[in-house]
Design a protein around this motif. Structure first.
Motif, PDB file in Angstrom:
ATOM      1  N   THR A 388      -4.901  -0.210 -10.938  1.00 60.15           N
ATOM      2  CA  THR A 388      -6.137   0.415 -10.454  1.00 60.15           C
ATOM      3  C   THR A 388      -7.224   0.184 -11.504  1.00 60.15           C
ATOM      4  O   THR A 388      -7.318   0.917 -12.487  1.00 60.15           O
ATOM      5  CB  THR A 388      -5.941   1.933 -10.230  1.00 60.15           C
ATOM      6  N   TRP A 394     -18.026  -4.256  -6.019  1.00 58.96           N
ATOM      7  CA  TRP A 394     -17.951  -4.173  -4.562  1.00 58.96           C
ATOM      8  C   TRP A 394     -19.065  -4.992  -3.925  1.00 58.96           C
ATOM      9  O   TRP A 394     -20.173  -5.072  -4.460  1.00 58.96           O
ATOM     10  CB  TRP A 394     -18.083  -2.716  -4.108  1.00 58.96           C
ATOM     11  N   TRP A 618      -1.489  -3.613   7.417  1.00 57.17           N
ATOM     12  CA  TRP A 618      -2.838  -4.147   7.301  1.00 57.17           C
ATOM     13  C   TRP A 618      -3.142  -5.175   8.379  1.00 57.17           C
ATOM     14  O   TRP A 618      -4.306  -5.421   8.713  1.00 57.17           O
ATOM     15  CB  TRP A 618      -3.041  -4.763   5.914  1.00 57.17           C
ATOM     16  N   TYR A 625      -5.350  -3.232   0.844  1.00 55.44           N
ATOM     17  CA  TYR A 625      -5.634  -2.957  -0.566  1.00 55.44           C
ATOM     18  C   TYR A 625      -4.351  -3.052  -1.382  1.00 55.44           C
ATOM     19  O   TYR A 625      -3.257  -2.852  -0.857  1.00 55.44           O
ATOM     20  CB  TYR A 625      -6.276  -1.580  -0.726  1.00 55.44           C
ATOM     21  N   TYR A 684      -8.956  -6.933  -5.268  1.00 52.12           N
ATOM     22  CA  TYR A 684      -8.035  -5.793  -5.208  1.00 52.12           C
ATOM     23  C   TYR A 684      -7.916  -5.220  -3.796  1.00 52.12           C
ATOM     24  O   TYR A 684      -7.177  -4.274  -3.589  1.00 52.12           O
ATOM     25  CB  TYR A 684      -8.490  -4.697  -6.161  1.00 52.12           C
ATOM     26  N   GLY A 685      -8.630  -5.793  -2.870  1.00 45.25           N
ATOM     27  CA  GLY A 685      -8.496  -5.323  -1.501  1.00 45.25           C
ATOM     28  C   GLY A 685      -9.733  -5.594  -0.677  1.00 45.25           C
ATOM     29  O   GLY A 685     -10.795  -5.979  -1.191  1.00 45.25           O
ATOM     30  N   HIS A 687     -11.494  -4.574   3.568  1.00 45.71           N
ATOM     31  CA  HIS A 687     -11.310  -4.030   4.916  1.00 45.71           C
ATOM     32  C   HIS A 687     -12.402  -4.569   5.842  1.00 45.71           C
ATOM     33  O   HIS A 687     -13.506  -4.906   5.403  1.00 45.71           O
ATOM     34  CB  HIS A 687     -11.272  -2.491   4.925  1.00 45.71           C
ATOM     35  N   ALA A 701     -13.228   3.789   0.673  1.00 45.04           N
ATOM     36  CA  ALA A 701     -12.192   2.918   0.106  1.00 45.04           C
ATOM     37  C   ALA A 701     -11.734   3.439  -1.258  1.00 45.04           C
ATOM     38  O   ALA A 701     -10.536   3.486  -1.555  1.00 45.04           O
ATOM     39  CB  ALA A 701     -12.719   1.489  -0.010  1.00 45.04           C
ATOM     40  N   ARG A 705      -7.950   5.354  -1.899  1.00 41.75           N
ATOM     41  CA  ARG A 705      -6.982   4.483  -2.597  1.00 41.75           C
ATOM     42  C   ARG A 705      -6.841   4.789  -4.087  1.00 41.75           C
ATOM     43  O   ARG A 705      -5.769   4.604  -4.648  1.00 41.75           O
ATOM     44  CB  ARG A 705      -7.388   3.014  -2.415  1.00 41.75           C
TER      45      ARG A 705
END
Length: 821
Positions: A388, A394, A618, A625, A684-685, A687, A701, A705
């Motif tokens: 993490t 982002w 997913w 993620y 890292y992920g 959507h 998000a 998470r």
């Protein structure tokens, strides 16, 4: 000629589910499909036929106008509709009747010409009754202006006929009056639109297609993309010449994946002619199969992965190498399926292959079935940033597909459900700025913004009597200083004293320029942003420690708030300690900021929900993620428009950020992709954004998470994201620094410097090493698949994106592990 049953019918079924033989439903009873050449076992591209389904009690009757089986036998189209009609086209009583309507039921990109499309219309003869016999298909190839080639299937030799008249009108109204050029709704690379003289809006339906393969064992990532986290996995053999016969074994199964669909000694073994497609040529082989006892037309076949082969449907086999080859191409450069298949077909000709390469739709279906088996896990984490990351970048990317293809399973992190906690005490808070009075803020900004304040020196030049524009502006700003001081005194005497000492006539008549850090501090105190953007809880705690012990070696505590740190350092250099004015201003900042933070906090730190510590599928939700979901997104009923999308445009008052939110997605497309990166360009992920990008996407998000919020959130709209997050979850985000990277900062002309990453680089060495452009680098890579994804269905778009980002990550992780060549 093959028999009209058995194997010939299976070939037809495979062509239907692959989309090689198109089959559409126009209304409850009317259908249209490609003609089928039973002798060649292939679709008739230029031939179309209409079908009509009539329900008689619990039975159905189907009439087909195709040219095959004219002796009264049941044709394959009829058999398919009777066998699979309820499954593929369930009865919907409210479905619109298309009587006497011209329907644009198929629209695909012409791969040979730019901005050119192949359109198919179902046209009714207006002078006749609405029966299956009185409909014809008209094909148009060209741009949206209608000046291309029009062909009527009924009269292909005629340059023009009565049937072409209505489709021309439909095309013109569709794109000139109702949709922007080039935009339409899409489904599995086919754009389906219904439009008519009465502006009816019912959509044609197509066959869903097959997503599974006979091969069912998990597949390792390509050898050139494997990382240490994959562990030791058996290498997939490289096939140069496949075996002439592939036998059944205990791992054999049917693609239906149902109970009882595996190999059995009790079922008779049959042999089927098959083809293996390698990198350079195709090979004819024989495959052992068994009739599946649980699905009507399925066959149990060998898995093949131990041989380095992928069994798509017992007829078409592919080597793992050729499937990996396409993966390598589309992740390295923009390579749609059409282009890659065309170049592979040329390679087959160069190598004198006895059989040509497969068509694009078959390969695409096989590749997606193969991609579903790839074990692409443990690659959404950077070895340097950990599971993490504390610094996150982002960005919303314009990677979208048709909104028509959104399925009910799509569930971004913004989704709330019955388990979501309700927090009614959270309500909008006013006057969260350090200086609450708007008029005073505006006056301070007018005085201090621009060149450093300084009285012009007298000049003996003949032109000295002619003031310049710069001089006039400077004098206007200076004249505003005396009236603002008593207004500051009403807020707090320390502010008035500091303003007078740093910008008053005493310093100006000394002919010394105002200190830039003093000017910058007051500009940030007068910014429109919340006080907790200027100084978050962690920095506030450090400020308290410094105020308790204002010593030189404690100045490092102030590095999280650069505007304060620079002013304090000037005092230590000049006086050996903080001046009285500086010290009193710092105390006021602490009290005011702590008060505002306390007003925001209404609930404790959000708890982790143990029941949610598992990973959703997913492939269905579109939220992928590297860490599992640990909380639900709460409800905030006290916040107006909480469930509304962020609107594009600017702050109409002209005070706040003028780059708020723009409309990224095209009409009728999803809102794009929200992606999070670490500073080493590892994703890292992501959507899928159903409608349009907004602050909720990043907030939800992170909240769902991350067990603990990241220390730094870099985002194009951090200036708007910070108050959004702090209003809803101040305990969770209290220590987070929200900043805009240098690349995106240009348009934020009205935002305070506390929102810019560059503001912190001088005083916070930890942020100097942050590659804030890592997200932009990753996003430029994602754009390679933008065109391909734009015409995919939801499940394919999600899978294609995941494979791309996994391979992207693995290439970077391999470099960190010293595995790249």
């Amino acid at each position: 000629m093959l028999s009209d049953s058995g194997e010939a019918y299976l070939v037809f079924l495979e062509a239907i589910h692959l989309g090689e033989c198109a089959f559409y439903q126009l209304d409850q009873s009317l259908f249209v499909a490609n003609g089928w050449n039973i002798r060649k076992s292939e679709a008739v591209r230029q031939g179309w036929c209409h079908l009509q389904r009539t329900d008689i009690g619990t039975m159905s009757s189907v009439v087909c106008m195709c040219r095959e089986f004219t002796n009264g036998d049941q044709c394959f189209h009829q058999r398919f509709l009777l066998d699979y009609g309820e499954q593929e086209f369930p009865i919907e009583r409210n479905m619109q009747d298309v009587q006497n309507i011209t329907i644009l039921f198929s629209r695909t990109w012409d791969t040979l010409l730019e901005d050119s499309f192949i359109n198919h219309f179902s046209v009714a003869n207006s002078s006749s009754h609405n029966t299956v016999k009185n409909r014809v298909v008209v094909e148009y190839s060209g741009d949206n202006r209608g000046g291309g080639n029009w062909t009527c299937v009924k009269e292909p030799s005629a340059n023009s006929c009565e049937h072409i008249k209505h489709p021309k009108q439909t095309l013109r109204r569709l794109f000139d009056g109702h949709l922007p050029p080039g935009d339409a709704t899409a489904s599995n690379e086919v754009i389906d639109v219904v439009f008519d003289r009465t502006e009816i809006n019912t959509l044609a339906k197509s066959v869903a297609g097959v997503s599974t393969s006979v091969t069912h064992k998990p597949l390792p990532p390509p050898v050139w993309a494997q990382i240490a986290a994959d562990g030791r996995r058996a290498a997939v053999p490289v096939v140069r010449s496949p075996p002439a016969l592939i036998k059944l074994d205990q791992s054999a199964a049917c693609s239906c994946r149902r109970d009882g669909s595996k190999y059995s000694n009790a079922i008779r073994i049959e042999k089927r002619s098959s083809v293996v497609y390698n990198l350079l040529e195709a090979h004819q082989i024989t495959t052992e199969v068994q009739k599946c006892p649980v699905c009507p037309h399925g066959y149990i076949g060998p898995d093949g992965t131990d041989l380095g082969l992928f069994n798509y449907n017992n007829r078409s086999w592919f080597t793992i190498a050729i499937l990996d080859d396409y993966t390598a191409h589309f992740t390295k450069s923009e390579t749609p399926f059409v282009s890659w298949v065309a170049s592979t077909a040329c390679r087959y000709q160069t190598c004198s292959s006895a059989m040509p390469f497969v068509k694009e739709k078959l390969f695409r279906a096989a590749w997606f079935a193969y991609a579903r088996l790839l074990q692409l896990d443990r690659d959404m984490s950077c070895s340097r940033c950990g599971p993490t990351p504390n610094v996150t970048i982002w960005d919303g990317v314009t990677l979208s597909f048709s909104q028509k293809n959104i399925l009910p399973t799509l569930r971004p992190p913004t989704t709330v459900n019955e388990s979501s906690e309700s927090k009614p005490a959270i309500k909008p808070e006013a006057t969260l700025q350090l200086i609450a009075e708007r008029a005073v803020r505006r006056e301070i900004v007018t005085i201090l913004q621009g060149p450093t304040l300084q009285l012009p020196k007298a000049s003996h030049s003949p032109d000295a009597s002619k003031p310049t524009t710069e001089m006039t502006n400077m004098m206007q700003r200076i004249q505003m200083i005396p009236p603002v001081i008593p207004k500051l005194c009403e807020i707090d005497g320390s502010l008035a004293d500091a303003f007078d000492k740093w910008f008053g006539f005493g310093v100006l008549f000394s002919w010394k320029p105002v200190q830039a850090p003093h000017q910058e501090l007051f500009l940030q105190l007068a910014a429109e942003e919340s006080a907790v953007q200027f100084i978050n809880e962690r920095a506030l705690h450090n400020l308290k420690q410094f105020l308790q012990h204002p010593l030189r070696h404690h100045t490092s505590l102030l590095r999280l708030c650069p505007a304060i740190s620079k002013v304090v350092n000037i005092d230590f250099e000049s006086f050996g300690s903080p001046s009285k004015e500086t010290f009193e201003v710092l105390k006021w900042i602490y009290v005011r900021s702590a008060l505002i933070l306390g007003r925001l906090k209404k609930y404790g730190f959000p708890e982790i929900s143990p029941a949610l510590s598992w990973r959703d599928d997913w492939r269905k939700t579109g939220a992928c993620y590297g860490m599992p979901q640990v909380r639900n997104r709460p409800r905030y009923p006290g916040i107006p428009r909480e469930n509304s999308a962020d609107l594009g445009g600017i702050d109409l008052r002209g005070e706040g950020c003028q780059k708020f939110y723009l409309t990224y997605s095209e009409n009728r497309k999803t809102g794009g992709l929200m992606v999070v990166w670490c500073p080493h360009s590892v994703c890292y992920g992501f959507h899928i954004i159903p409608r349009s990008e907004g602050r909720n996407d990043v907030f939800s998000a992170i909240f769902t998470r991350w067990k603990k919020a990241p220390e730094v959130v870099i985002y194009d709209f951090a200036c708007a994201l910070q108050p959004y997050c702090m209003l809803r979850e101040p305990e969770f985000f209290a220590n987070t620094l929200f900043v805009i990277d240098a690349f995106h900062a240009k348009g934020h002309t009205k935002c305070g410097r506390a929102s810019f990453l560059t503001n912190y680089l001088e005083t916070n060495p930890d942020l100097i090493l942050v590659n804030s452009s890592a997200g932009e680098s990753g996003n430029s890579g994602i754009r390679r698949i933008r065109k391909s994804v734009s015409y995919m269905s939801q499940d394919r778009a999600i899978l294609y994106t995941r494979v791309f980002l996994s391979i992207w990550n693995r290439q970077r992780i391999r470099k960190m592990e010293g595995l790249s060549h």
